[in-house]
Scaffold this motif. Structure first.
Motif, PDB file in Angstrom:
ATOM      1  N   VAL A  85      -5.216  11.761   3.284  1.00 39.81           N
ATOM      2  CA  VAL A  85      -6.096  10.467   3.847  1.00 39.81           C
ATOM      3  C   VAL A  85      -5.341   9.689   4.930  1.00 39.81           C
ATOM      4  CG1 VAL A  85      -6.762   8.058   3.210  1.00 39.81           C
ATOM      5  CG2 VAL A  85      -7.072  10.058   1.426  1.00 39.81           C
ATOM      6  N   SER A 140     -10.478   6.835   2.601  1.00 40.36           N
ATOM      7  CA  SER A 140     -10.838   8.123   3.342  1.00 40.36           C
ATOM      8  C   SER A 140     -12.144   8.090   3.938  1.00 40.36           C
ATOM      9  CB  SER A 140     -10.733   9.450   2.485  1.00 40.36           C
ATOM     10  OG  SER A 140     -11.214  10.469   3.243  1.00 40.36           O
ATOM     11  N   LEU A 144      -8.055   5.449  -2.605  1.00 39.58           N
ATOM     12  CA  LEU A 144      -7.798   6.552  -1.677  1.00 39.58           C
ATOM     13  C   LEU A 144      -9.163   7.165  -1.164  1.00 39.58           C
ATOM     14  CD1 LEU A 144      -4.807   8.582  -3.090  1.00 39.58           C
ATOM     15  CD2 LEU A 144      -4.822   6.905  -1.294  1.00 39.58           C
ATOM     16  N   VAL A 145      -9.983   7.394  -2.066  1.00 41.22           N
ATOM     17  CA  VAL A 145     -11.590   7.836  -1.776  1.00 41.22           C
ATOM     18  C   VAL A 145     -12.103   6.879  -0.769  1.00 41.22           C
ATOM     19  CG1 VAL A 145     -13.710   8.459  -2.444  1.00 41.22           C
ATOM     20  CG2 VAL A 145     -11.787   9.356  -3.496  1.00 41.22           C
ATOM     21  N   SER A 182     -12.554   5.812   6.949  1.00 40.39           N
ATOM     22  CA  SER A 182     -11.694   6.111   7.976  1.00 40.39           C
ATOM     23  C   SER A 182     -12.696   7.114   8.875  1.00 40.39           C
ATOM     24  CB  SER A 182     -10.477   6.898   7.616  1.00 40.39           C
ATOM     25  OG  SER A 182      -9.370   6.116   7.132  1.00 40.39           O
ATOM     26  N   VAL A 209      -4.828   2.297   7.105  1.00 42.01           N
ATOM     27  CA  VAL A 209      -4.965   3.611   6.251  1.00 42.01           C
ATOM     28  C   VAL A 209      -3.868   4.545   6.396  1.00 42.01           C
ATOM     29  CG1 VAL A 209      -6.536   5.396   5.627  1.00 42.01           C
ATOM     30  CG2 VAL A 209      -7.455   3.311   5.797  1.00 42.01           C
ATOM     31  N   SER A 266      -1.930   4.628   2.856  1.00 43.42           N
ATOM     32  CA  SER A 266      -2.352   5.557   1.998  1.00 43.42           C
ATOM     33  C   SER A 266      -1.252   6.504   1.417  1.00 43.42           C
ATOM     34  CB  SER A 266      -3.621   6.305   2.569  1.00 43.42           C
ATOM     35  OG  SER A 266      -2.992   7.027   3.857  1.00 43.42           O
TER      36      SER A 266
END
Length: 269
Positions: free
Chosen positions: A191, A41, A37-38, A44, A140, A144
């Motif tokens: 996210v 993010s 997830l990081v 993105s 994403v 996500s």
């Protein structure tokens, strides 16, 4: 009283239900999902910033095109005023290259179609470059929340296992895994929402740039096929506006003496 003072001096007890504690209870799976997830993010926001800078550069260059390009005597002279790596210079260069191949065409209509196709390919290449990275934002935004939901499912599953092993649903057995599950859901949404907003915003700006490119290539094609006789009206309206502004006061002042003579001639009669 003394016992309370000593207890206060010793500090508060360690919190066993914080974010790091919940992630440590989740183990490798929880940390892996958080890492994914990081990465989503960070990717993105990187695409958002780079594409926004690229779009702003093309839009600012369009102002130079409107101000200086069509004031040149020829397309090659106007192209020299544009940046070498700009999208607008690429359209002009492709148009001039297609014009140079007119002699290889057997029919004027076929040559016109060839130039039109060359400009369309140039526009498609620029639009494709501008759209690079946007599929990642769409991916994403779509996946996500489900990645966070995976962490939620695993956290609830672990909570149920702890309840089964303990034989009772005590708060110390359930709070950690359930807290982990809620954290994963929240991170997945945090996210996804910026990615979706960035995708829609960049897409709308790309459509605006595509409209500018289409209009510019149409003007280029009209200028080439008319041998420089046809140019956008923007370059002529700016020059005609001051002339009209100068003529207007002259006509208004010319009427004042005639009205003055007619008013003085009336008392003699």
């Amino acid at each position: 009283m003394l016992i309370d003072i000593l207890a206060a001096a010793g500090g508060e007890p360690a919190n066993q239900f914080g974010f790091l504690e919940a992630m440590e209870q989740g183990g490798v799976i929880a940390w892996s999902i958080l890492t994914v997830l990081v990465i989503m993010s960070v990717g993105s926001f990187y695409i958002l910033i780079t594409k926004l800078l690229e779009q702003n550069k093309i839009i600012s260059q369009y102002k130079t095109v409107r101000a200086n390009f069509w004031r040149a005597n020829s397309l090659s002279e106007g192209a020299s005023k544009l940046d070498k790596n700009s999208a607008w210079r690429q359209v002009v260069d492709d148009a001039l290259a297609a014009e140079a191949q007119h002699s290889k065409m057997t029919d004027s209509l076929e040559a016109h179609d060839w130039m039109h196709g060359s400009l369309a390919r140039s526009e498609a290449a620029i639009n494709s470059k501008l759209a690079g990275g946007l599929p990642f934002l769409a991916t994403v935004g779509a996946t996500s929340p489900f990645v966070g939901l995976l962490g939620t499912v695993i956290g609830i599953y672990r909570a149920l296992i702890n309840i089964g092993l303990a034989g009772s649903a005590s708060i110390d057995k359930v709070a950690g895994p359930v807290g982990e599950a809620l954290i994963m859901t929240a991170i997945g949404l945090l996210v996804a929402v910026p990615a979706v907003l960035a995708y829609n915003w960049l897409q709308s700006r790309n459509k605006r740039i595509a409209e500018m490119l289409s209009g510019f290539s149409t003007d280029i094609l009209a200028n080439i096929t008319s041998r420089g006789a046809v140019k956008p009206a923007l370059a002529t309206t700016k020059a005609a506006a001051p002339a009209a502004a100068i003529k207007a006061p002259v006509s208004s002042t010319a009427t004042k003496p005639t009205t003055a003579t007619t008013t003085t001639a009336a008392p003699k009669v």
